[in-house]
Design an enzyme around this catalytic site. Structure first.
Site, PDB file in Angstrom:
ATOM      1  CD  GLU A  68      82.760   0.946 -33.892  1.00  0.00           C
ATOM      2  OE1 GLU A  68      82.849   2.138 -33.546  1.00  0.00           O
ATOM      3  OE2 GLU A  68      82.183   0.081 -33.221  1.00  0.00           O
ATOM      4  CD  GLU A 121      87.713   1.600 -30.211  1.00  0.00           C
ATOM      5  OE1 GLU A 121      88.781   1.013 -30.488  1.00  0.00           O
ATOM      6  OE2 GLU A 121      86.926   1.974 -31.088  1.00  0.00           O
TER       7      GLU A 121
HETATM    8  C1  1HE Z   1      90.006  14.554 -32.811  1.00  0.00           C
HETATM    9  C2  1HE Z   1      89.927  13.163 -33.042  1.00  0.00           C
HETATM   10  C3  1HE Z   1      88.867  12.456 -32.404  1.00  0.00           C
HETATM   11  C4  1HE Z   1      91.618  13.918 -34.134  1.00  0.00           C
HETATM   12  N1  1HE Z   1      87.999  13.160 -31.644  1.00  0.00           N
HETATM   13  N2  1HE Z   1      89.127  15.195 -32.037  1.00  0.00           N
HETATM   14  N3  1HE Z   1      89.822   7.830 -32.127  1.00  0.00           N
HETATM   15  C5  1HE Z   1      91.107   7.956 -31.804  1.00  0.00           C
HETATM   16  O1  1HE Z   1      91.532   7.625 -30.727  1.00  0.00           O
HETATM   17  C6  1HE Z   1      91.990   8.567 -32.859  1.00  0.00           C
HETATM   18  C7  1HE Z   1      92.505   9.905 -32.369  1.00  0.00           C
HETATM   19  N4  1HE Z   1      93.196  10.600 -33.441  1.00  0.00           N
HETATM   20  C8  1HE Z   1      94.470  10.338 -33.805  1.00  0.00           C
HETATM   21  O2  1HE Z   1      95.101   9.414 -33.334  1.00  0.00           O
HETATM   22  C9  1HE Z   1      95.072  11.269 -34.818  1.00  0.00           C
HETATM   23  O3  1HE Z   1      94.318  12.474 -34.828  1.00  0.00           O
HETATM   24  C10 1HE Z   1      95.123  10.693 -36.267  1.00  0.00           C
HETATM   25  C11 1HE Z   1      96.155   9.544 -36.316  1.00  0.00           C
HETATM   26  C12 1HE Z   1      93.772  10.190 -36.732  1.00  0.00           C
HETATM   27  C13 1HE Z   1      95.567  11.836 -37.231  1.00  0.00           C
HETATM   28  O4  1HE Z   1      96.786  12.410 -36.752  1.00  0.00           O
HETATM   29  P1  1HE Z   1      97.185  13.895 -37.227  1.00  0.00           P
HETATM   30  O5  1HE Z   1      98.563  14.173 -36.679  1.00  0.00           O
HETATM   31  O6  1HE Z   1      96.971  14.044 -38.690  1.00  0.00           O
HETATM   32  O7  1HE Z   1      96.107  14.888 -36.556  1.00  0.00           O
HETATM   33  P2  1HE Z   1      96.030  15.467 -35.057  1.00  0.00           P
HETATM   34  O8  1HE Z   1      96.973  16.630 -34.904  1.00  0.00           O
HETATM   35  O9  1HE Z   1      96.146  14.387 -34.045  1.00  0.00           O
HETATM   36  O10 1HE Z   1      94.514  15.965 -35.000  1.00  0.00           O
HETATM   37  C14 1HE Z   1      94.079  17.141 -35.653  1.00  0.00           C
HETATM   38  C15 1HE Z   1      92.926  17.696 -34.836  1.00  0.00           C
HETATM   39  O11 1HE Z   1      91.857  16.747 -34.857  1.00  0.00           O
HETATM   40  C16 1HE Z   1      93.274  17.878 -33.374  1.00  0.00           C
HETATM   41  O12 1HE Z   1      92.507  18.961 -32.881  1.00  0.00           O
HETATM   42  P3  1HE Z   1      93.155  20.439 -32.670  1.00  0.00           P
HETATM   43  O13 1HE Z   1      92.025  21.271 -32.169  1.00  0.00           O
HETATM   44  O14 1HE Z   1      94.275  20.240 -31.694  1.00  0.00           O
HETATM   45  O15 1HE Z   1      93.656  20.856 -34.030  1.00  0.00           O
HETATM   46  C17 1HE Z   1      92.763  16.598 -32.733  1.00  0.00           C
HETATM   47  O16 1HE Z   1      92.462  16.750 -31.363  1.00  0.00           O
HETATM   48  C18 1HE Z   1      91.498  16.382 -33.533  1.00  0.00           C
HETATM   49  N5  1HE Z   1      91.066  14.991 -33.509  1.00  0.00           N
HETATM   50  N6  1HE Z   1      90.941  12.798 -33.863  1.00  0.00           N
HETATM   51  C19 1HE Z   1      88.140  14.491 -31.468  1.00  0.00           C
HETATM   52  N7  1HE Z   1      88.683  11.155 -32.567  1.00  0.00           N
HETATM   53  C20 1HE Z   1      81.057   4.789 -31.338  1.00  0.00           C
HETATM   54  S1  1HE Z   1      82.353   4.248 -30.419  1.00  0.00           S
HETATM   55  C21 1HE Z   1      83.799   4.477 -31.333  1.00  0.00           C
HETATM   56  C22 1HE Z   1      84.982   4.545 -30.419  1.00  0.00           C
HETATM   57  C23 1HE Z   1      86.115   5.230 -31.085  1.00  0.00           C
HETATM   58  O17 1HE Z   1      86.036   5.713 -32.178  1.00  0.00           O
HETATM   59  S2  1HE Z   1      87.574   5.257 -30.193  1.00  0.00           S
HETATM   60  C24 1HE Z   1      88.765   5.891 -31.279  1.00  0.00           C
HETATM   61  C25 1HE Z   1      88.792   7.380 -31.256  1.00  0.00           C
END
Ligand code: 1HE
Length: 261
Positions: free
Chosen positions: A113, A133
């Site tokens: 977005e 989402e």
């Molecule tokens: C996060 C977030 C997040 C990572 N909010 N903490 N977005 C999503 O559903 C995408 C969620 N993220 C992922 O699918 C993956 O993180 C990625 C594919 C982007 C990257 O994978 P990777 O293996 O490099 O990283 P990871 O191990 O998943 O994440 C590293 C850290 O970032 C980890 O935290 P940690 O404390 O365990 O190290 C994750 O929890 C954190 N992290 N993404 C919070 N999004 C205005 S409305 C919009 C609606 C949306 O955006 S919905 C989509 C949300």
């Protein structure tokens, strides 16, 4: 909790502002504080620069909404949060200077977005786009239902949201989601080159492109054509236009390059 002190980096390189999303340990997920930091940098860029680039520090552009923070929000706070994203992203889409998104790795949910609110998207071969989402039980809230739907079409956006499919850079390009695909690691360089080019345009014309085109797209043909004539005539009245037209007629300005030559 944000561990990074500077959520957004800002650097002025000539006429181009470089805005770096700087929360790589959370894949640049956007928290409330983060969206305010983006706004501050965008506002500063509009004051100081003639074009801007938004990129992600680390391997990923942006993993979207900070789901940890979001999961704690009461209903009305979520509404206000979404409306704030709208205001901030609107400042990018319909501000005073053009922005380019330089995308590597994830441009997911709110990250897509954010990219959709810039005028031009450059993706490298590591980029991928998704709208998870549906799986998360939420909905796009950062303007995607308007901007992403217009870029790639509502049916394709619906497909991405319903099935959770992730698009590679070349697939996103074929769908109209990005305008340039470059080799791994080259997105920022290409985005800066495009921004530098745009920064040499007449300021008023850039402003008119940014502000008139999306509005005219929302109008009827009749209203759009009328608005176009008004904007075109205003542009012609600027000193900049007079100087640039004279420069061309006196053979001091660059010709259009034939891409076939
Ligand atoms: C996060 C977030 C997040 C990572 N909010 N903490 N977005 C999503 O559903 C995408 C969620 N993220 C992922 O699918 C993956 O993180 C990625 C594919 C982007 C990257 O994978 P990777 O293996 O490099 O990283 P990871 O191990 O998943 O994440 C590293 C850290 O970032 C980890 O935290 P940690 O404390 O365990 O190290 C994750 O929890 C954190 N992290 N993404 C919070 N999004 C205005 S409305 C919009 C609606 C949306 O955006 S919905 C989509 C949300």
């Amino acid at each position: 909790m944000d561990t990074t002190e500077t959520l957004v980096t800002y650097e002025l390189k000539g006429a181009v502002a470089l805005i770096g999303l700087n929360r790589p340990e959370k894949r640049n997920a956007i928290s409330d504080r983060f969206v305010e930091a983006i706004d501050e940098a965008v506002q500063r860029a509009q004051r100081e620069a003639r074009a801007g680039v938004i990129f992600g520090h680390g391997k990923h552009f942006c993993a979207g909404l900070d789901l940890a923070e979001h999961s704690e929000k009461p209903l009305f706070e979520a509404v206000k949060g979404s409306r704030r994203w709208h205001a901030v992203f609107d400042g990018i889409e319909r501000g005073t200077i053009p922005f380019v998104a330089a995308i590597s790795g994830a441009a997911v949910g709110g990250g897509f977005e954010l990219a959709a609110s810039t005028q031009i998207r450059v993706a490298d071969q590591t980029a991928f786009f998704a709208l998870p989402e549906g799986q998360r039980g939420i909905f796009v809230g950062g303007g995607g239902s308007v901007r992403i739907a217009r870029l790639i079409g509502a049916p394709r956006m619906g497909d991405m949201m319903l099935t959770g499919r992730a698009l590679k850079a070349t697939e996103a390009e074929a769908w109209g989601g990005v305008s340039y695909v470059v080799a791994e690691g080259e997105a920022l360089t290409k985005a800066v080159a495009l921004a530098e080019q745009m920064a040499t345009n007449a300021e008023f014309t850039n402003y008119a492109i940014i502000n008139a085109l999306p509005r005219i797209a929302d109008m009827s043909s009749e209203d759009g054509l009328f608005a176009e004539s008004m904007v075109a005539s205003l542009a012609t009245m600027t000193d900049d236009a007079k100087d640039r037209l004279r420069a061309f007629l006196e053979k001091r300005a660059a010709k259009v390059q034939d891409p076939n030559a």
